[in-house]
Scaffold this active site. Sequence first.
Site: not given
Ligand code: AMP
Ligand code: MG
Length: 466
Positions: A243-244, A108
């Site tokens: 998605d989480n 990650k």
């Molecule tokens: P999260 O809510 O942090 O679980 O992320 C939601 C979405 O945003 C997922 O598709 C992640 O892969 C994407 N995402 C979060 N941070 C980044 C990042 N720094 N670069 C690219 N995609 C990201």
């Molecule tokens: Mg996520």
Amino acid sequence: MIHFDNSYARLPDGFFARVDPTPVPAPRLLALNQPLADRLGLDADWLRGPEGVAMLSGNAMPEGAEPIAQAYAGHQFGGFVPQLGDGRAVLLGEVVGPDGARFDIQLKGSGRTPFSRQGDGRAWIGPVLREYAVSEFMAAMGVPTTRALAAVATGETVWRENGFPGGVLTRVAASHIRVGTFQFFAVRGDEARLASLTDHVIARHYPQATGPLSLLDHIVARQAETIAAWMALGFIHGVMNTDNMAVSGETIDYGPCAFMDGYHPDTVFSSIDHAGRYAWAQQPQIAVWNLAQLASCLIPLMGERDAAIEAATRSVHAFAPLYEAAWLRRFGEKLGLTGVAPVKDLAEGLLTLMARERADFTRVFAGLADGGARDEFTDPTAFDAWAEGWRRSDPDPALMAHANPRRIPRNHRIEAAIASAVAGDMAPFEHLFLAVTHPREDRADWADLARAPLPEQAVRQTFCGT
Ligand code: AMP
Ligand code: MG
């Protein structure tokens, strides 16, 4: 050497994109989880060596790795996004441990993928170390969770509101399949892939399930246990988007998560959760909402539509009684009570008193066994009356000692450890990590970590760190 066996990468086209991690300039191992390496049958010395660190930073892929970014969709704060996917993570492959259990090994913060959208694909060492400590504390307390195998610093600067040292977390999970993975195919009307995914999840996580409806029943039951375990630790996930939520029942995607210090059911930490959608007390309802989204994905696979809707609805509604039973068991254990004791009244009674004063969640429960709980109340009169009734139920100290951690990874401690790590000193993190991964033990030099923050030390807001 790692022996990979990559069942997800063998799924048909459309489940993932093949993509290598992006190399980093100066990888340096910050933390390696030796007990977890042992559990997975991985050679910790190899992981610490140059080939291991090259893998853990994404600079070189060992033989047998098949790096992929997984596709998924998801409801974020209730709004549907048809394509999310691993935007800053790659699954290297799966390993089968000595006991036969299969685990994903995922990096990650490993660089951009076809799912990155505007993101840089990176992480900084703050969120990496935070997830590392919090997920391992959860594991130590027996909560279903993804695990942390390693943390590396990349030698790169990652830009958020400021520049921070970059990091990569190696995450280990029974799988990274999410409610949103099902949504990805359901929204496209892709029943063939939905069926393949369902078969894969049944074979991998719920071999006793007899079909899509039975799979849903199992996922609902496991999620009820997981959420009850969160509640019993004062844990707030903070971003329970579909998605989480992992279909394995593991807690996944530790972002703006936090443990309450002072107890109040409406507590929220996440800087982006303005409406309190994911507040502590909302978590069971949100789990049901997410499971209803999963149910609607599975309905097309369940035969005649009206009957399928009815059966899926019944399946999701089973969450409430399962959760209630798990909650009573967990809070019963926290109070040292089992079976016929009036757990519900006693637990709710105590929580009501605690909320009034925002008494410290962890310290009140940990203090029940040694008489220290009383000191957590400014006005102990009501607590004394409660405790009289509680003692009459003959609480079992051993149950309490097992259920109530002496220490949790408190926000202000994590932040202090991260600040030191940024300055190049990992010692405070290592100290905190050892203390929270032995949460039921006492040690003289851990006493300080059991304290609640002073008002000026308390951290009231947390960030996704993405
Ligand atoms: P999260 O809510 O942090 O679980 O992320 C939601 C979405 O945003 C997922 O598709 C992640 O892969 C994407 N995402 C979060 N941070 C980044 C990042 N720094 N670069 C690219 N995609 C990201
Ligand atoms: Mg996520």
